[in-house]
Design a protein around this motif. Structure first.
Motif, PDB file in Angstrom:
ATOM      1  N   GLU A 194       0.837  -1.200   0.000  1.00 42.36           N
ATOM      2  CA  GLU A 194       0.000   0.000   0.000  1.00 42.36           C
ATOM      3  C   GLU A 194       0.873   1.252   0.000  1.00 42.36           C
ATOM      4  O   GLU A 194       1.072   1.883   1.047  1.00 42.36           O
ATOM      5  CB  GLU A 194      -0.943   0.001   1.202  1.00 42.36           C
ATOM      6  N   PRO A 195       1.408   1.633  -1.170  1.00 42.19           N
ATOM      7  CA  PRO A 195       2.186   2.881  -1.231  1.00 42.19           C
ATOM      8  C   PRO A 195       1.319   4.080  -0.871  1.00 42.19           C
ATOM      9  O   PRO A 195       0.122   4.122  -1.165  1.00 42.19           O
ATOM     10  CB  PRO A 195       2.634   2.932  -2.707  1.00 42.19           C
ATOM     11  N   GLY A 196       1.937   5.067  -0.255  1.00 39.57           N
ATOM     12  CA  GLY A 196       1.195   6.257   0.143  1.00 39.57           C
ATOM     13  C   GLY A 196       0.635   7.033  -1.032  1.00 39.57           C
ATOM     14  O   GLY A 196      -0.347   7.763  -0.886  1.00 39.57           O
ATOM     15  N   ALA A 197       1.255   6.877  -2.218  1.00 39.49           N
ATOM     16  CA  ALA A 197       0.792   7.611  -3.398  1.00 39.49           C
ATOM     17  C   ALA A 197      -0.633   7.214  -3.772  1.00 39.49           C
ATOM     18  O   ALA A 197      -1.412   8.055  -4.245  1.00 39.49           O
ATOM     19  CB  ALA A 197       1.731   7.360  -4.577  1.00 39.49           C
ATOM     20  N   PHE A 198      -1.011   5.963  -3.561  1.00 35.14           N
ATOM     21  CA  PHE A 198      -2.367   5.538  -3.902  1.00 35.14           C
ATOM     22  C   PHE A 198      -3.385   6.196  -2.982  1.00 35.14           C
ATOM     23  O   PHE A 198      -4.476   6.580  -3.418  1.00 35.14           O
ATOM     24  CB  PHE A 198      -2.475   4.013  -3.823  1.00 35.14           C
ATOM     25  N   GLY A 199      -3.050   6.325  -1.710  1.00 32.56           N
ATOM     26  CA  GLY A 199      -3.953   7.017  -0.796  1.00 32.56           C
ATOM     27  C   GLY A 199      -4.107   8.487  -1.167  1.00 32.56           C
ATOM     28  O   GLY A 199      -5.211   9.048  -1.090  1.00 32.56           O
ATOM     29  N   ILE A 200      -3.009   9.121  -1.583  1.00 29.84           N
ATOM     30  CA  ILE A 200      -3.072  10.521  -2.015  1.00 29.84           C
ATOM     31  C   ILE A 200      -3.992  10.653  -3.226  1.00 29.84           C
ATOM     32  O   ILE A 200      -4.829  11.564  -3.303  1.00 29.84           O
ATOM     33  CB  ILE A 200      -1.651  11.034  -2.349  1.00 29.84           C
ATOM     34  N   PHE A 201      -3.852   9.732  -4.180  1.00 28.94           N
ATOM     35  CA  PHE A 201      -4.663   9.816  -5.393  1.00 28.94           C
ATOM     36  C   PHE A 201      -6.140   9.569  -5.093  1.00 28.94           C
ATOM     37  O   PHE A 201      -7.024  10.232  -5.656  1.00 28.94           O
ATOM     38  CB  PHE A 201      -4.159   8.808  -6.423  1.00 28.94           C
ATOM     39  N   LEU A 202      -6.437   8.617  -4.216  1.00 25.28           N
ATOM     40  CA  LEU A 202      -7.833   8.345  -3.867  1.00 25.28           C
ATOM     41  C   LEU A 202      -8.483   9.554  -3.205  1.00 25.28           C
ATOM     42  O   LEU A 202      -9.672   9.820  -3.405  1.00 25.28           O
ATOM     43  CB  LEU A 202      -7.916   7.126  -2.959  1.00 25.28           C
ATOM     44  N   ASN A 203      -7.724  10.294  -2.425  1.00 31.21           N
ATOM     45  CA  ASN A 203      -8.262  11.524  -1.829  1.00 31.21           C
ATOM     46  C   ASN A 203      -8.550  12.574  -2.898  1.00 31.21           C
ATOM     47  O   ASN A 203      -9.511  13.335  -2.796  1.00 31.21           O
ATOM     48  CB  ASN A 203      -7.284  12.081  -0.801  1.00 31.21           C
ATOM     49  N   GLY A 254     -13.829  17.005 -10.142  1.00 34.76           N
ATOM     50  CA  GLY A 254     -12.761  17.412 -11.053  1.00 34.76           C
ATOM     51  C   GLY A 254     -11.398  16.948 -10.630  1.00 34.76           C
ATOM     52  O   GLY A 254     -10.391  17.426 -11.169  1.00 34.76           O
ATOM     53  N   GLY A 255     -11.323  16.012  -9.687  1.00 33.17           N
ATOM     54  CA  GLY A 255     -10.021  15.546  -9.221  1.00 33.17           C
ATOM     55  C   GLY A 255      -9.281  14.708 -10.223  1.00 33.17           C
ATOM     56  O   GLY A 255      -8.060  14.597 -10.165  1.00 33.17           O
TER      57      GLY A 255
END
Length: 329
Positions: free
Chosen positions: A112-121, A127-128
């Motif tokens: 679970e890289p942190g980048a995936f959590g950032i993108f999901l937010n 418009g994200g």
């Protein structure tokens, strides 16, 4: 727990995501299917839905360099190494496979890289992100680059703090506190993080270069978005340059710290040398009058003992005063 995530276009340009149950079918029109620790039935569900093959964890780990990026049945398979657990002292690199098809993007990951959590937010906001597979992929890579930049910034702040601790502190405090040893250990940890970020960016850059040179937007795909891979490539290259800068800074810090360690050791050796020189004349005098010869007139002299003690004190003070005059102490 079923860890398949599908992101589908709803409410205009907004994307929503959901976790599918074991028996739930994949919704039609899904543009991103995220497989986190997938089981064999989950792999088969996606394979049946999109007509592609999903690599297993062993296959992802054992990929040859020539197999990291390839195209099969119209789908682009790309594996990148993304930094994971960056909050710990020893972060790791997680293999993530991106499968880009005409209708959907599939990501296969076992961490679970942190980048995936950032993108999901980001995609949770209006418009994200665009509603095309390539838009999702571009957004993911932007999050990966942003996360790498954030990690490097944190490492840079820690390096500055460690540098101030060494160069702004008193040498005696540094020596007694064992700061040198702690800083050298920290330098090794920071270099490990920086090398992981650089390796991650190299793999991401390779994927982006492949997409920039070979990806052609399908005619049947949804219109309204054209990915700018070259912009992401420039961002990745900037991160790599920053990582190189921090690595050089760490090398300077390591050399400076080892130099300070040598200076402290030289001070200790210098002190021992001065003590040895100061004690040498008294030792010589004591040795002379400690010899067991009968023909030594001073042995029968009443003031012989005080004379010998006085000579030892005087010849101990004279070298000390000489060292002080030469500013060697």
């Amino acid at each position: 727990m079923l860890l398949i995530h599908g992101i589908c276009p709803e409410h205009g340009d907004r994307l929503t995501h959901q976790t599918l149950g074991r028996d739930e079918p994949i919704p039609a029109g899904s543009v991103w299917i995220d497989l986190l620790n997938p089981t064999s039935p989950e792999d088969k569900k996606v394979e049946t839905h999109l007509g592609i093959s999903i690599p297993t964890r062993e296959e992802m780990h054992d990929l040859e360099p020539s197999e990291i990026i390839y195209t099969e049945n119209g789908a682009h398979y790309m594996t990148a190494r993304i930094i994971c657990q960056s909050e710990t002292n020893v972060p790791i690199l997680a293999d993530v496979t991106f499968i880009l098809t005409e209708t959907a993007l599939v990501t296969v990951r076992y961490d679970e890289p942190g980048a995936f959590g950032i993108f999901l937010n980001r995609v949770a906001k209006p418009g994200g992100c665009g509603v095309q597979p390539e838009a999702v992929m571009e957004g993911l890579f932007e999050a990966v680059v942003d996360r790498a930049a954030e990690v490097l910034r944190g490492v840079g702040d820690k390096i500055d703090s460690a540098s101030r601790r060494i160069f702004d502190g008193k040498s005696s405090d540094v020596e007694q506190g064992g700061a040198y040893q702690g800083v050298i250990r920290k330098i090794g940890q920071y270099e490990h993080i920086i090398s992981n970020v650089r390796e991650s960016m190299v793999s991401v850059e390779r994927v982006l270069l492949f997409l920039s040179a070979n990806y052609k937007r399908p005619k049947k795909a949804m219109s309204g978005f054209s990915p700018e891979w070259r912009t992401s490539i420039r961002d990745v290259q900037a991160i790599e340059e920053h990582a190189t800068f921090l690595s050089n800074k760490l090398q300077f810090m390591l050399n400076a710290t080892l130099g300070l360690v040598s200076l402290e050791q030289n001070k200790i050796i210098k002190l021992f040398s001065v003590v040895a020189v100061v004690l040498m004349p008294p030792t010589l005098i004591a040795s002379i009058y400690g010899m067991n010869f009968k023909a030594m007139p001073e042995l029968e002299w009443p003031y012989g003992y005080p004379m010998a003690l006085g000579m030892m004190v005087i010849f101990a003070i004279l070298p000390y005063l000489f060292f002080r005059w030469k500013k060697w102490l």
